[in-house]
Design an enzyme around this catalytic site. Structure first.
Site, PDB file in Angstrom:
ATOM      1  N   LYS A  25     -16.747  17.899  -7.982  1.00  0.00           N
ATOM      2  CA  LYS A  25     -16.043  16.674  -7.713  1.00  0.00           C
ATOM      3  C   LYS A  25     -14.968  16.513  -6.658  1.00  0.00           C
ATOM      4  O   LYS A  25     -14.187  17.455  -6.187  1.00  0.00           O
ATOM      5  CB  LYS A  25     -15.412  16.411  -9.002  1.00  0.00           C
ATOM      6  CG  LYS A  25     -15.946  16.125 -10.239  1.00  0.00           C
ATOM      7  CD  LYS A  25     -15.184  15.181 -11.209  1.00  0.00           C
ATOM      8  CE  LYS A  25     -15.070  15.944 -12.316  1.00  0.00           C
ATOM      9  NZ  LYS A  25     -13.812  15.904 -13.075  1.00  0.00           N
ATOM     10  N   GLY A  30      -7.256  26.230 -10.553  1.00  0.00           N
ATOM     11  CA  GLY A  30      -6.109  25.204 -10.393  1.00  0.00           C
ATOM     12  C   GLY A  30      -5.009  25.686  -9.621  1.00  0.00           C
ATOM     13  O   GLY A  30      -4.209  24.913  -8.540  1.00  0.00           O
ATOM     14  N   GLY A  81     -12.905  29.230 -10.345  1.00  0.00           N
ATOM     15  CA  GLY A  81     -13.790  30.033 -11.389  1.00  0.00           C
ATOM     16  C   GLY A  81     -15.042  30.311 -10.812  1.00  0.00           C
ATOM     17  O   GLY A  81     -15.688  31.545 -10.858  1.00  0.00           O
ATOM     18  N   ARG A 108     -10.253  38.624 -14.859  1.00  0.00           N
ATOM     19  CA  ARG A 108      -8.869  38.306 -15.027  1.00  0.00           C
ATOM     20  C   ARG A 108      -8.218  39.409 -15.798  1.00  0.00           C
ATOM     21  O   ARG A 108      -6.943  39.678 -15.607  1.00  0.00           O
ATOM     22  CB  ARG A 108      -8.878  36.872 -15.667  1.00  0.00           C
ATOM     23  CG  ARG A 108      -8.847  35.864 -14.761  1.00  0.00           C
ATOM     24  CD  ARG A 108      -8.704  34.499 -15.597  1.00  0.00           C
ATOM     25  NE  ARG A 108      -8.345  33.560 -14.448  1.00  0.00           N
ATOM     26  CZ  ARG A 108      -8.232  32.170 -14.967  1.00  0.00           C
ATOM     27  NH1 ARG A 108      -8.475  31.847 -16.205  1.00  0.00           N
ATOM     28  NH2 ARG A 108      -8.216  31.136 -14.085  1.00  0.00           N
TER      29      ARG A 108
END
Ligand SMILES: Nc1ncnc2c1ncn2[C@@H]1O[C@H](COP(=O)(O)OP(=O)(O)OP(=O)(O)O)[C@@H](O)[C@H]1O
Ligand SMILES: O=C(O)[C@H](O)COP(=O)(O)O
Length: 396
Positions: A198, A377, A354, A35
């Site tokens: 998830k 996200g 990520g 990043r």
């Protein structure tokens, strides 16, 4: 798109929102600097123009004001190395020290502000806090794609104080351009690979992808919710019992829309969630009691990689297994190799998230895929079709 190319920054103090939310080990060493390096082109262009930099970011999710663990001072040495110059630091992002250091800043100099989230006003999108920050610079640049889905003081609210002087940095522009290549006008066959822990995290993305893709591959921990929904025995594998109905609905929708849905047929199973666990191979609907699936198995690898390698557009979000442990990295590695193959054959391949980005970088494939996003996200929300507050604030 209003990018920093439209301005010569000579003599200007650029207040830049970056996403330097990087992982640190227990000794505060940066374990993945992607990043930071991704923001360098923006920083270098402004310095080359003869401007100065005031950098602001968050780090982690501090709950109780200033905390050593979340201090941005830990990144100063590495940032200085990358920029090849001293980085000054204000240990409070607003207040007299920040104001004094910002006003004393000379052309070519760099000032980093302490973690914005040490003030709860940041995440609340507080207007007064945003205004205080805005006073530090002459021009506002947003290059924090990873945080563009947050309507926070420094990512969105602040832009109103720079009606004529707000710009996208190069990273932001590149991220949006690459995401657009997948969202509109993707060459076919288009394959989305979803993995990770998830189902609930990726639900909206899976739904919106069903309108766009030819193939949808689901692997990783979330696949066991689908296996259980279809009546399989999944042992101790990861499952979201409140999402079983929904999993069946997604399978039905994929059918109705003519999307080829590939779920794993077999798994590498383990008797514990541990690097040295005992392992075996099992059919996905027949996992022994007390055992759990931690990677996709050889049949699934063969089926998945064939589809991926033949694709002209690939979006990949989420690993196929617990790739952090050697015994369970095969599926993720094989899929990564297939993505590399698709890229070599002229396809466009975008990796987001990520952990998926960390996996690609662990296998050394960063330069062999079309684009590795810095967004987790943020990329998901963009792909779901949402307008990102950080983008909207510059555009309006
Ligand atoms: N079968 C599995 N059982 C348990 N954990 C799994 C399994 N497969 C993958 N995982 C874990 O899922 C985690 C990644 O999930 P995650 O949804 O966070 O993906 P991601 O690519 O980081 O996306 P994002 O950045 O959007 O969170 C990894 O740490 C991996 O070990
Ligand atoms: O790591 C990220 O995805 C971004 O830096 C945003 O962080 P957040 O989820 O804590 O807002």
């Amino acid at each position: 798109m209003k990018t920093i190319d439209q301005l010569n920054f000579a003599g200007k103090k650029a207040l830049i929102r970056v996403d330097f939310n990087v992982p640190l080990d227990k000794d505060y060493n940066i374990t993945d600097d992607n990043r930071i390096t991704a923001a360098l082109p923006t920083l270098k262009k402004i310095l080359a123009d003869g401007g100065s930099l005031i950098l602001m970011s968050h780090l982690g999710r501090p709950k109780e004001g200033p905390t050593e663990k979340y201090s941005l001072k830990h990144i100063i040495p590495h940032l200085s190395d990358l920029l090849g110059k001293e980085v000054q630091f204000a240990d409070d992002c607003i207040g007299t020290q920040a104001t004094d250091k910002a006003s004393a800043l000379k052309d070519g100099e760099v000032l980093l502000l302490e973690n914005l989230r040490f003030y709860k006003e940041e995440e609340k999108g507080d207007k007064e806090f945003a205004e205080k920050l805005s006073k530090l610079g002459d021009v506002y640049v947003n290059d924090a794609f990873g945080t563009a889905h947050r309507a926070h003081a420094s990512t969105a609210v602040i832009a109103q104080f720079f009606p004529e002087a707000k710009y996208f940095g190069y990273l932001m522009a590149a991220e949006l351009e690459n995401a657009e290549k997948v969202l509109s006008g993707a060459a076919k066959p288009f394959t989305a690979i979803m993995g990770g822990a998830k189902v609930s995290d990726k639900l909206l993305l899976i739904e919106s992808m069903l309108d766009k893709v030819d193939n949808l591959i689901i692997g990783g921990g979330m696949a066991y919710t689908f296996a259980k929904a279809q009546g399989g025995s999944i042992g101790k594998s990861l499952v979201e019992d409140d999402k079983l109905e929904l999993a069946l609905e997604l399978i039905k929708k994929a059918n109705e829309r003519g999307v080829k849905l590939l779920l794993p047929t077999d798994s590498i199973i383990a008797d514990a969630f541990a690097a040295d666990a005992n392992t075996d191979i099992a059919q996905n609907d027949n996992i022994k009691d007390g055992w759990m699936g931690l990677d996709i198995g050889p049949d699934s690898i063969a089926a998945f990689t064939k589809v991926v390698a033949e694709s002209k557009t690939v979006l990949w979000n989420g690993p196929m297994g617990v790739f952090e442990m050697e015994k369970f990295e095969k599926g993720t590695r094989a899929v990564a190799e297939a993505v590399v193959q698709a890229t070599k054959d002229g396809g466009f391949t975008l990796i987001g998230g990520g952990d998926s980005a960390a996996a690609v970088s662990k296998f050394g494939f960063n330069d062999d895929v079309s684009y590795v996003s810095t967004g987790g996200g943020a990329l998901l929300e963009y792909m779901e079709g949402k307008e990102l507050p950080g983008v909207k604030a510059i555009n309006e």
